[in-house]
Design an enzyme around this catalytic site. Structure first.
Site, PDB file in Angstrom:
ATOM      1  CE  LYS A  85      -4.040  -2.060   2.181  1.00 50.44           C
ATOM      2  NZ  LYS A  85      -5.249  -2.120   3.250  1.00 50.44           N
ATOM      3  CE  LYS A 134      -9.330 -11.223  -0.126  1.00 52.59           C
ATOM      4  NZ  LYS A 134      -8.756 -11.033   1.103  1.00 52.59           N
ATOM      5  CE  LYS A 174     -14.540  -2.978   0.952  1.00 54.75           C
ATOM      6  NZ  LYS A 174     -14.936  -2.858   2.641  1.00 54.75           N
TER       7      LYS A 174
END
Length: 336
Positions: free
Chosen positions: A113, A199, A202
């Site tokens: 991230k 995966k 969102k």
């Protein structure tokens, strides 16, 4: 006989998708009668990345209503909002102060991230595994449902238990309880509709990569029609060269309630033109009852508020007991 306790939560970033449902919530629902359950709405985790302040509260209510619409039963389950229980943030600070920095810098999700966010990386992104550990340890659960991608976070939690107990307690009287992982069955890792090696998420910028639980039928039809496949006729599980095929067959297997062998036999001679409509209608049939119940719950704001208020009271009672024990072990004065 006392039931074992289970705890988990979902970030309140809105638009829960099939991955959230099949990988987590559906398994909670199916196993809820076996355990004493605490399932929370992780709104503190939702701000570890840049967020929209105008939708945070609405997203929290949306996830709460979806918990109920998916079948969580208040007879077996306590549902609460993470930020409504101040013990989460206070205990996080206590754990932050005993967590080695290098443990957090080595977390895989932080590394990934951090690259995506570039210069706009908040300290919360680094330390949120400690908040996650606090979330877990406050409720002294026996088991924590985790997918493979969350195993590292649970191992950090277990390491913090050992570190805390070693520093502040004696071997015969530990304060923090070491939780075990509860690994879900097949379907726990639902993959993207646009890339079967990633995966479903969102955070993916493409809406076509996922089916949201509240997507209307026409949207679902469009997403399945346009999802990535391959030119091969005959559909099979487990071919490493056909990750999308395995993912879509798995979705059909779970949503239809059929066994893997039944799906393999049914679909072995199918082409995508025959299979995609079958998957689409199966998906719509499975999601329609959830959507109908969700809209009924959201239409009764008073009921939803009462659920969260009751959940906060029950969760606070348990969390505050653990926090008090931890503070006493660390040497704090306590208010009288």
């Amino acid at each position: 006989m006392t039931k074992q306790r289970v705890l988990s939560g979902v970030q309140t970033t809105g638009n829960l998708h099939l991955g959230n449902y099949l990988g987590a919530i559906r398994n909670w629902v199916e196993g809820q009668s076996q355990y004493e359950n605490y399932f929370f709405l992780a709104d503190l985790h939702a701000i570890t990345v840049p967020h929209d302040r105008t939708t945070l509260a609405e997203n929290t209510y949306e996830v709460a209503a979806l918990y109920l619409a998916c079948g969580l039963d208040l007879e077996h389950t306590t549902i609460f909002v993470q930020s409504h229980v101040p013990a989460h943030t206070e205990f996080t600070w206590l754990l932050n102060c005993i967590t080695p920095l290098n443990w957090l810098e080595d977390m895989i999700q932080f590394k990934e991230k951090r690259i995506k966010q570039g210069q706009d990386v908040g300290t919360g992104l680094l330390t949120y595994p400690v908040l996650m550990a606090a979330d877990i340890l406050l409720y002294e659960p026996d088991k924590v449902p985790v997918g493979e991608d969350q195993r590292q976070h649970l191992e950090l939690t277990r390491d913090l238990v050992d570190r805390f107990n070693f520093k502040f307690t004696t071997p015969d009287a530990p304060v923090l309880k070491r939780p075990d992982a509860l690994i879900p069955p097949d379907g726990a890792r639902v993959m993207s509709l646009t890339d079967g090696t990633k995966k479903m998420s969102k955070s993916d910028p493409s809406e076509l990569s996922r089916v949201n639980l509240l997507d209307p039928p026409d949207v679902i039809r469009n997403k399945i029609k346009r999802c990535k496949t391959d030119p091969i006729r005959g559909l099979t599980f487990g071919d490493p060269e056909r990750p999308e095929c395995t993912n879509l067959l798995t979705l059909y297997m779970i949503l239809s309630g059929k066994t893997k062998d039944e799906v393999a036999a049914e679909c072995q001679d199918m082409g995508w033109g025959q299979f995609k409509p079958l998957l689409t209608e199966t998906m719509i049939t499975a999601l329609t009852p959830i959507q109908e119940k969700y809209h009924a719950i959201r239409a009764d704001q008073g009921y939803l508020e009462s659920v969260l208020r009751s959940g906060r009271e029950k969760a606070s009672e348990v969390a505050n007991q653990t926090l008090t024990k931890a503070k006493k072990a660390m040497g704090y004065t306590l208010p009288t």
